[in-house]
Design a protein around this motif. Structure first.
Motif, PDB file in Angstrom:
ATOM      1  N   SER A   9       7.816   0.262  13.975  1.00 37.87           N
ATOM      2  CA  SER A   9       8.638   0.974  13.008  1.00 37.87           C
ATOM      3  C   SER A   9       8.228   0.627  11.584  1.00 37.87           C
ATOM      4  N   LEU A  10       7.719  -0.594  11.375  1.00 38.63           N
ATOM      5  CA  LEU A  10       7.209  -0.974  10.066  1.00 38.63           C
ATOM      6  C   LEU A  10       6.042  -0.072   9.674  1.00 38.63           C
ATOM      7  N   ARG A  14       5.987   2.678   6.472  1.00 38.82           N
ATOM      8  CA  ARG A  14       5.119   2.440   5.327  1.00 38.82           C
ATOM      9  C   ARG A  14       3.900   3.345   5.272  1.00 38.82           C
ATOM     10  N   VAL A  15       3.540   3.947   6.395  1.00 39.70           N
ATOM     11  CA  VAL A  15       2.282   4.669   6.448  1.00 39.70           C
ATOM     12  C   VAL A  15       2.535   6.098   6.890  1.00 39.70           C
ATOM     13  N   ALA A  16       2.856   6.960   5.951  1.00 40.07           N
ATOM     14  CA  ALA A  16       3.150   8.350   6.273  1.00 40.07           C
ATOM     15  C   ALA A  16       1.866   9.144   6.468  1.00 40.07           C
ATOM     16  N   ALA A  17       1.948  10.175   7.291  1.00 44.65           N
ATOM     17  CA  ALA A  17       0.798  11.039   7.534  1.00 44.65           C
ATOM     18  C   ALA A  17       0.573  11.979   6.364  1.00 44.65           C
ATOM     19  N   MET A 282       3.659   6.951  16.569  1.00 47.59           N
ATOM     20  CA  MET A 282       3.120   6.546  15.280  1.00 47.59           C
ATOM     21  C   MET A 282       2.597   7.755  14.514  1.00 47.59           C
ATOM     22  N   SER A 283       2.616   7.659  13.194  1.00 47.61           N
ATOM     23  CA  SER A 283       1.959   8.668  12.371  1.00 47.61           C
ATOM     24  C   SER A 283       0.449   8.511  12.540  1.00 47.61           C
ATOM     25  N   PRO A 284      -0.348   9.540  12.192  1.00 48.44           N
ATOM     26  CA  PRO A 284      -1.805   9.405  12.312  1.00 48.44           C
ATOM     27  C   PRO A 284      -2.371   8.210  11.551  1.00 48.44           C
ATOM     28  N   LYS A 285      -1.902   7.977  10.329  1.00 47.96           N
ATOM     29  CA  LYS A 285      -2.444   6.848   9.572  1.00 47.96           C
ATOM     30  C   LYS A 285      -2.039   5.521  10.189  1.00 47.96           C
ATOM     31  N   ALA A 286      -0.801   5.424  10.632  1.00 45.88           N
ATOM     32  CA  ALA A 286      -0.360   4.189  11.292  1.00 45.88           C
ATOM     33  C   ALA A 286      -1.145   3.959  12.571  1.00 45.88           C
ATOM     34  N   ALA A 287      -1.397   5.047  13.310  1.00 44.73           N
ATOM     35  CA  ALA A 287      -2.168   4.938  14.553  1.00 44.73           C
ATOM     36  C   ALA A 287      -3.572   4.433  14.268  1.00 44.73           C
ATOM     37  N   GLY A 316      -4.697  11.131   9.039  1.00 43.25           N
ATOM     38  CA  GLY A 316      -4.768   9.870   8.328  1.00 43.25           C
ATOM     39  C   GLY A 316      -5.977   9.088   8.789  1.00 43.25           C
ATOM     40  N   GLY A 317      -6.302   8.029   8.078  1.00 48.18           N
ATOM     41  CA  GLY A 317      -7.460   7.221   8.429  1.00 48.18           C
ATOM     42  C   GLY A 317      -7.251   5.768   8.075  1.00 48.18           C
TER      43      GLY A 317
END
Length: 358
Positions: A9-10, A14-17, A282-287, A316-317
């Motif tokens: 969840s952190l 913090r890391v939106a797509a 997870m969002s793409p960037k978080a993933a 995301g990357g």
């Protein structure tokens, strides 16, 4: 009132797509010369007869033909014998089937041969001279992948005592000699044994085009093409043609492409991990960050880059060891955009793993 925030969840907080520009959509590793591949794939999807698989093949073959930055296609990344060999894969996000070729010799069209493996065999991976034989039997022309510039580069490398190279635990000293080499006796129970298996960071970096496409219908495909690591040991296969490492796609969830130190990255199947991270919410960037972080725990000094997109085109990357970039184009965009991804730092990695109290 106190509450505990989990690592997952952190990341999500913090890391939106990055928002999707709409479909059709194409995304791939690297900007610069690699954007020609993005444009070719995206523009192909404007035609009603082009599939997601077609777009990936068209995009990656664009890099193979124009060599992008030299890390894809003929004439680049020679091995110790001054030969260029090619690795490629292409994956269907509906059937989950992939076609892969590794160490392909004397054939320029690696991604197209990989697609023939996908469509005309029940296999996944063909390698070396027999992959070449398969290509010829399917109508591909033999070609010399070595260029005059590459030959000169090889001569200069040998004059510099074959530096850098990928040899370890051999005699004579690979830091001062071109060999031939003989392996020295090793003791796997010794405290220093594992330390001797870790790269010292002196090898040259190498890039890859990994691409994911989403058709306007929502079907997805992914692919990778590379000529591998410069000065590699002949016969070496990197992560590019390994399903789940170089790229991976599940049309129900999303896709991933990777680039970097392939010998390390394939030990973690980062693209499979990233897509599974999407599946877990997870969002793409978080993933992407989670997949890179798993590698960094064991190998903090390498160079890694991951690009991830969900089935709707949110993307995301993440990267480490260099400033990684990726390119995308979708919806009604008039031009490809390039996203710069700052390296994941030690501080940020620690922060991501911290369990916060509020």
């Amino acid at each position: 009132m106190k509450r505990t925030v989990t690592i997952m969840s952190l990341f999500a907080l913090r890391v939106a797509a990055q928002a999707s520009p709409g479909l059709p959509f194409v995304i791939n590793t690297w900007g610069g010369p690699f954007t020609a591949a993005t444009d070719a794939a995206y523009l192909s999807l404007q035609r009603p007869t082009t599939s997601a698989l077609d777009a990936v093949e068209i995009g990656c073959s664009t890099c193979e033909k124009n060599q992008c930055d030299g890390s894809v296609g003929f004439g680049g990344s020679p091995d110790e014998d001054c030969e260029t060999t090619l690795d490629a894969m292409i994956m269907d996000g509906t059937t989950m089937k992939s076609g892969n070729v590794a160490g392909l010799r004397r054939i320029k069209d690696a991604i197209a041969v990989a697609r023939h493996v996908l469509e005309y065999t029940t296999h996944t991976l063909l390698a070396g001279d027999l992959a070449t034989q398969f290509a010829v039997s399917n109508g591909f022309a033999l070609s010399n992948l070595t260029t005059t510039e590459q030959t000169k580069r090889c001569a200069a490398w040998r004059e510099e005592h074959c530096q850098p190279n990928y040899r370890i635990n051999v005699s004579p000293d690979p830091k001062t000699s071109c060999g031939p080499y003989t392996g020295v006796a090793l003791n796997s129970s010794s405290p220093v044994y594992q330390r001797g298996l870790i790269p010292d960071g002196s090898q040259t970096s190498h890039d890859t085009i990994s691409m994911i496409s989403i058709h306007s219908s929502g079907t997805m495909a992914a692919g990778t093409s590379t000529n591998g690591a410069t000065w590699k040991v002949p016969g070496r296969v990197g992560d590019g043609p390994i399903t789940g490492s170089g790229s991976y796609v599940d049309g129900d969830v999303g896709g991933c492409g990777a680039t970097g130190d392939g010998d390390i990255m394939m030990r973690f199947l980062p693209c499979y991990q990233a897509v599974e991270n999407l599946r877990q919410g997870m969002s793409p960037k978080a993933a992407a960050e989670d997949a890179v972080k798993r590698i960094l725990r064991k190998y903090p000094d390498g160079s890694y880059g991951i690009v991830v997109v969900d089935k709707d085109g949110q993307h995301g990357g993440a990267g480490a060891g260099w400033t990684f970039t990726y390119a995308f184009r979708g919806g009604n965009m008039n031009a490809t955009e390039v996203v710069s991804v700052p390296p994941l730092t030690e501080a940020r990695r620690s922060e991501s793993e911290t369990v916060m109290q509020a």
